[in-house]
Design a protein around this motif. Structure first.
Motif, PDB file in Angstrom:
ATOM      1  N   ILE A 162      38.215  34.661  37.516  1.00  0.00           N
ATOM      2  CA  ILE A 162      37.133  35.372  38.191  1.00  0.00           C
ATOM      3  C   ILE A 162      37.196  35.091  39.688  1.00  0.00           C
ATOM      4  O   ILE A 162      37.026  35.986  40.521  1.00  0.00           O
ATOM      5  N   GLY A 163      37.466  33.838  40.049  1.00  0.00           N
ATOM      6  CA  GLY A 163      37.626  33.492  41.460  1.00  0.00           C
ATOM      7  C   GLY A 163      38.776  34.248  42.101  1.00  0.00           C
ATOM      8  O   GLY A 163      38.645  34.778  43.202  1.00  0.00           O
ATOM      9  N   VAL A 164      39.901  34.319  41.407  1.00  0.00           N
ATOM     10  CA  VAL A 164      41.052  35.068  41.909  1.00  0.00           C
ATOM     11  C   VAL A 164      40.694  36.550  42.042  1.00  0.00           C
ATOM     12  O   VAL A 164      41.075  37.211  43.020  1.00  0.00           O
ATOM     13  N   GLY A 165      39.963  37.071  41.076  1.00  0.00           N
ATOM     14  CA  GLY A 165      39.553  38.472  41.113  1.00  0.00           C
ATOM     15  C   GLY A 165      38.660  38.778  42.303  1.00  0.00           C
ATOM     16  O   GLY A 165      38.784  39.831  42.938  1.00  0.00           O
ATOM     17  N   LEU A 166      37.758  37.849  42.643  1.00  0.00           N
ATOM     18  CA  LEU A 166      36.886  38.046  43.806  1.00  0.00           C
ATOM     19  C   LEU A 166      37.707  38.111  45.098  1.00  0.00           C
ATOM     20  O   LEU A 166      37.462  38.958  45.963  1.00  0.00           O
ATOM     21  N   LEU A 167      38.700  37.229  45.210  1.00  0.00           N
ATOM     22  CA  LEU A 167      39.563  37.252  46.394  1.00  0.00           C
ATOM     23  C   LEU A 167      40.376  38.546  46.454  1.00  0.00           C
ATOM     24  O   LEU A 167      40.574  39.117  47.532  1.00  0.00           O
ATOM     25  N   ALA A 168      40.839  39.018  45.296  1.00  0.00           N
ATOM     26  CA  ALA A 168      41.601  40.270  45.249  1.00  0.00           C
ATOM     27  C   ALA A 168      40.732  41.448  45.683  1.00  0.00           C
ATOM     28  O   ALA A 168      41.206  42.363  46.376  1.00  0.00           O
ATOM     29  N   LEU A 169      39.470  41.437  45.283  1.00  0.00           N
ATOM     30  CA  LEU A 169      38.549  42.494  45.709  1.00  0.00           C
ATOM     31  C   LEU A 169      38.375  42.489  47.229  1.00  0.00           C
ATOM     32  O   LEU A 169      38.311  43.553  47.856  1.00  0.00           O
ATOM     33  N   LEU A 170      38.314  41.301  47.813  1.00  0.00           N
ATOM     34  CA  LEU A 170      38.163  41.213  49.262  1.00  0.00           C
ATOM     35  C   LEU A 170      39.376  41.800  49.982  1.00  0.00           C
ATOM     36  O   LEU A 170      39.228  42.579  50.937  1.00  0.00           O
ATOM     37  N   ILE A 171      40.562  41.438  49.536  1.00  0.00           N
ATOM     38  CA  ILE A 171      41.783  41.961  50.155  1.00  0.00           C
ATOM     39  C   ILE A 171      41.831  43.484  50.030  1.00  0.00           C
ATOM     40  O   ILE A 171      42.167  44.195  50.979  1.00  0.00           O
ATOM     41  N   SER A 172      41.471  43.990  48.854  1.00  0.00           N
ATOM     42  CA  SER A 172      41.468  45.441  48.635  1.00  0.00           C
ATOM     43  C   SER A 172      40.482  46.129  49.562  1.00  0.00           C
ATOM     44  O   SER A 172      40.765  47.204  50.115  1.00  0.00           O
ATOM     45  N   TYR A 173      39.320  45.527  49.739  1.00  0.00           N
ATOM     46  CA  TYR A 173      38.308  46.106  50.621  1.00  0.00           C
ATOM     47  C   TYR A 173      38.809  46.180  52.056  1.00  0.00           C
ATOM     48  O   TYR A 173      38.654  47.212  52.725  1.00  0.00           O
ATOM     49  N   ILE A 174      39.412  45.106  52.563  1.00  0.00           N
ATOM     50  CA  ILE A 174      39.893  45.088  53.948  1.00  0.00           C
ATOM     51  C   ILE A 174      40.968  46.157  54.157  1.00  0.00           C
ATOM     52  O   ILE A 174      40.947  46.895  55.153  1.00  0.00           O
ATOM     53  N   VAL A 175      41.915  46.248  53.225  1.00  0.00           N
ATOM     54  CA  VAL A 175      42.985  47.246  53.336  1.00  0.00           C
ATOM     55  C   VAL A 175      42.401  48.656  53.308  1.00  0.00           C
ATOM     56  O   VAL A 175      42.758  49.518  54.128  1.00  0.00           O
TER      57      VAL A 175
END
Length: 308
Positions: free
Chosen positions: A127-140
């Motif tokens: 879940i922690g990894v997923g939250l970080l992945a969501l952040l990267i996706s949002y910035i891109v």
């Protein structure tokens, strides 16, 4: 007590200076890179001013105190949405031109996600990894899909990108210094007055780590840069949940403390909804609305103090 008061005064001065340096640098970076000040506020300033929250929450997670870490995230988002936006509007009404409503929708979505994760008692490394992945996706996504409404009239900034970046980084450094020294003084006074550690964490520490956002947004609004002011608040809220929450969940992969679900995360989600409504429908965040936001923040703080 005297030393604590002096620390608070020094911290306030540093916050004012740091806010001015950061805004000048951020405007210069936006101009030189050809992006809007809203994007700069969301991604660069939002990230930079979230570092105090990151440090506080990671330190809490490393000593196996996730309650403090997640409480800091909740308290900081409430401070951003109610205290900072309200105080900024009181200083200088924020004129909205259709900017930021997509980002406010993202902020609402991740706030609701955090509330659901807490209510469902979900917690794991992934879940922690997923939250970080969501952040990267949002910035891109945000970089690749700007909108015309995000743009503001250009203001002349520093002549060179390196100088603008130096002002921005220097401003963040002064803001963090000012916030830290102010928080230390406030904690000392609160301890003398007999406040519990939990309430200190949810109020003084959360407010203190949000002081860089307050200084940056207030200076931006005063100088007529609403995109930077709004972007800083919304971006910081997103970073708090996805970046700091993701790192906290990775370090302590277990469910978020359930006691936060009934009030604090409900207020986090409710305030995120309010910001989305304002940006989607409103034209101005005036002083009257700013006062109401501050009143909501004060009511939440009083509740925390009475509930300890």
């Amino acid at each position: 007590m005297t030393e604590a008061i002096i620390s608070i005064l020094i911290g306030l001065v540093a916050l004012a200076i740091g806010g001015e340096l950061l805004v000048r640098g951020a405007v210069g970076v936006a101009n030189k890179l050809g992006v809007s000040t809203l994007f700069t506020g969301l991604v660069i300033v939002g990230f930079a001013t979230s570092m105090p929250e990151m440090v506080a929450s990671v330190q809490a997670a490393l000593i196996d105190s996730p309650e403090i870490a997640w409480g800091n995230i909740a308290g900081s988002n409430i401070s951003n949405s109610l205290l900072i936006l309200g105080a900024t509007a009181l200083i200088a009404p924020i004129v909205l031109t259709g900017m930021g409503k997509r980002d406010a929708a993202v902020g609402l979505g991740v706030s609701a996600l955090l509330w659901v994760l807490t209510a469902a008692a979900f917690g794991s490394l992934w879940i922690g990894v997923g939250l970080l992945a969501l952040l990267i996706s949002y910035i891109v996504w945000r970089y690749r899909h700007p909108r015309a409404a995000d743009e503001e009239d250009e203001e002349e900034g520093p002549d060179a990108l390196w100088l603008a970046a130096l002002l921005l980084v220097g401003g963040v450094g002064v803001l963090v210094f000012g916030g830290n020294i102010l928080v230390n003084g406030a904690i000392e006074i609160a301890t003398i007055l007999g406040m519990s550690e939990t309430v200190i964490g949810l109020t003084i520490v959360a407010i203190g780590t949000s002081l860089p956002e307050l200084a940056a947004s207030a200076v931006a609004a005063f100088r007529g840069k609403p995109g930077l002011a709004i972007g800083n608040v919304v971006g910081s809220n997103i970073y708090n949940i996805l970046l700091i929450g993701g790192v906290t969940m990775i370090l302590v992969p277990r469910p978020i403390p359930f006691e936060l679900v009934d009030v604090e995360f409900a207020v986090v989600t409710g305030s995120a909804l309010l910001i989305w409504i304002l940006l989607a429908r409103g034209k101005t965040i005036g002083r009257g609305l700013g006062a109401l936001l501050l009143a909501g923040f004060a009511a939440n703080t009083v509740y925390l103090l009475l509930a300890q």
